[in-house]
Design a protein around this motif. Structure first.
Motif, PDB file in Angstrom:
ATOM      1  N   LYS A 147       6.747   2.542  -2.962  1.00  0.00           N
ATOM      2  CA  LYS A 147       6.927   3.716  -3.803  1.00  0.00           C
ATOM      3  C   LYS A 147       8.398   4.092  -3.991  1.00  0.00           C
ATOM      4  O   LYS A 147       8.744   4.814  -4.922  1.00  0.00           O
ATOM      5  N   THR A 148       9.264   3.631  -3.087  1.00  0.00           N
ATOM      6  CA  THR A 148      10.686   3.984  -3.190  1.00  0.00           C
ATOM      7  C   THR A 148      11.551   2.846  -3.709  1.00  0.00           C
ATOM      8  O   THR A 148      12.677   3.074  -4.154  1.00  0.00           O
TER       9      THR A 148
ATOM     10  N   GLU B  75      18.945   9.520  -4.128  1.00  0.00           N
ATOM     11  CA  GLU B  75      17.610   9.753  -4.681  1.00  0.00           C
ATOM     12  C   GLU B  75      16.522   9.017  -3.904  1.00  0.00           C
ATOM     13  O   GLU B  75      15.399   9.507  -3.777  1.00  0.00           O
ATOM     14  N   ARG B  76      16.844   7.846  -3.387  1.00  0.00           N
ATOM     15  CA  ARG B  76      15.839   7.102  -2.610  1.00  0.00           C
ATOM     16  C   ARG B  76      15.468   7.872  -1.340  1.00  0.00           C
ATOM     17  O   ARG B  76      14.299   7.925  -0.958  1.00  0.00           O
TER      18      ARG B  76
ATOM     19  N   LYS C 236      13.295  10.933  -2.239  1.00  0.00           N
ATOM     20  CA  LYS C 236      11.920  10.534  -2.533  1.00  0.00           C
ATOM     21  C   LYS C 236      11.195  10.122  -1.258  1.00  0.00           C
ATOM     22  O   LYS C 236      10.029  10.474  -1.039  1.00  0.00           O
TER      23      LYS C 236
ATOM     24  N   GLU D  45      10.356  13.270   0.798  1.00  0.00           N
ATOM     25  CA  GLU D  45       9.333  14.058   0.103  1.00  0.00           C
ATOM     26  C   GLU D  45       7.950  13.458   0.337  1.00  0.00           C
ATOM     27  O   GLU D  45       6.975  14.175   0.596  1.00  0.00           O
ATOM     28  N   MET D  46       7.850  12.134   0.282  1.00  0.00           N
ATOM     29  CA  MET D  46       6.558  11.470   0.495  1.00  0.00           C
ATOM     30  C   MET D  46       6.125  11.523   1.954  1.00  0.00           C
ATOM     31  O   MET D  46       4.942  11.696   2.256  1.00  0.00           O
TER      32      MET D  46
END
Length: 251
Positions: A166-167, A142-143, A146, A149-150
């Protein structure tokens, strides 16, 4: 057949976009060789290549951090599967740290390919989509999801510190991951994505920074670093040498 260098591509299904950028084919269908300049764009390409004599090879191209002049011989053609870094990690299941700005030759029978898989782009797409389906992971960190995606949403403009915040993944951990898997730092990858996004602006004659460059001088320096030429010369794209820019202009 047109007497030109041609490239065409299709996007994968949306749910696969975290792994695959595009599926395409290109070729020099003229009677003479063509010089092209490959620009860094953050993609990792798997090429199935044919020369004019019908000889075949499979190449996995690493990430590029600098422009590279290549010669497309007359009569050559290739089918290409373009991966994101996550696609390289989870679908190809390999590190490309050792082939930064270079390539790795794979077995000619990679993925069990056969001549009939290269009839046209649709046939090739069906072939690689089947293979991708066989290699889809049950779960993705998941990290990492994310993080990428960013990176993509910001066109590489977020700093490493911002991405870390943010992560919840430390800057050191992220850089260790990028260097081990892809052969470059996270910041270097983000800078390449910012350059790639800037190409779309340059393609339509915008020769001033539209993204987060500190000033015009920084913008010019970064464009020259990744293209080898000044923004105004890149925009002119003499002889359509910069294939990536030519494709952006067509769109």
């Amino acid at each position: 057949m047109p007497n030109t260098f041609q490239y065409t591509s299709v996007a994968p299904e949306k749910e696969l976009s975290i792994f695959i950028e595009s599926i395409g084919m290109f070729g020099n269908f003229s009677s003479s060789e063509k010089e092209v300049v490959v620009l860094p764009d953050g993609r990792i390409d798997l090429f199935f290549m044919f020369n004019a004599e019908g000889q075949f090879k499979v190449l996995l191209m690493g990430l590029e951090t600098e422009p590279e002049k290549r010669i497309a011989p007359a009569g050559m053609s290739a089918y290409a599967l373009s991966f994101t870094p996550l696609g390289m990690e989870y679908i190809m299941q390999t590190s490309i740290a050792d082939i930064l700005n270079s390539a790795r030759e794979l077995p000619d029978n990679f993925w069990g390919n056969r001549k009939e898989h290269f009839t046209d782009l649709e046939t090739f797409k069906n072939f690689v989509m089947e293979k991708i389906g066989e290699h889809l992971p049950a779960k993705v960190d998941e990290r990492k999801l994310k993080l990428f995606e960013m990176i993509y949403a910001s066109n590489g403009e977020l700093s490493v510190a911002e991405l870390s915040g943010k992560t919840g993944w430390s800057s050191r951990q992220m850089n260790r991951y990028f260097n081990a898997k892809f052969g470059l730092s996270l910041k270097a990858y983000c800078d390449i994505l910012r350059f790639r996004t800037s190409l779309a602006h340059i393609a339509v004659g915008k020769l001033f920074p539209e993204l987060d460059f500190s000033d015009q001088s920084h913008f010019i320096k970064e464009i020259k670093k990744y293209s080898g030429v000044l923004p105004k010369d890149l925009s002119k794209n003499k002889d359509d040498r910069f294939v990536l820019l030519s494709l952006l202009k067509e769109r």
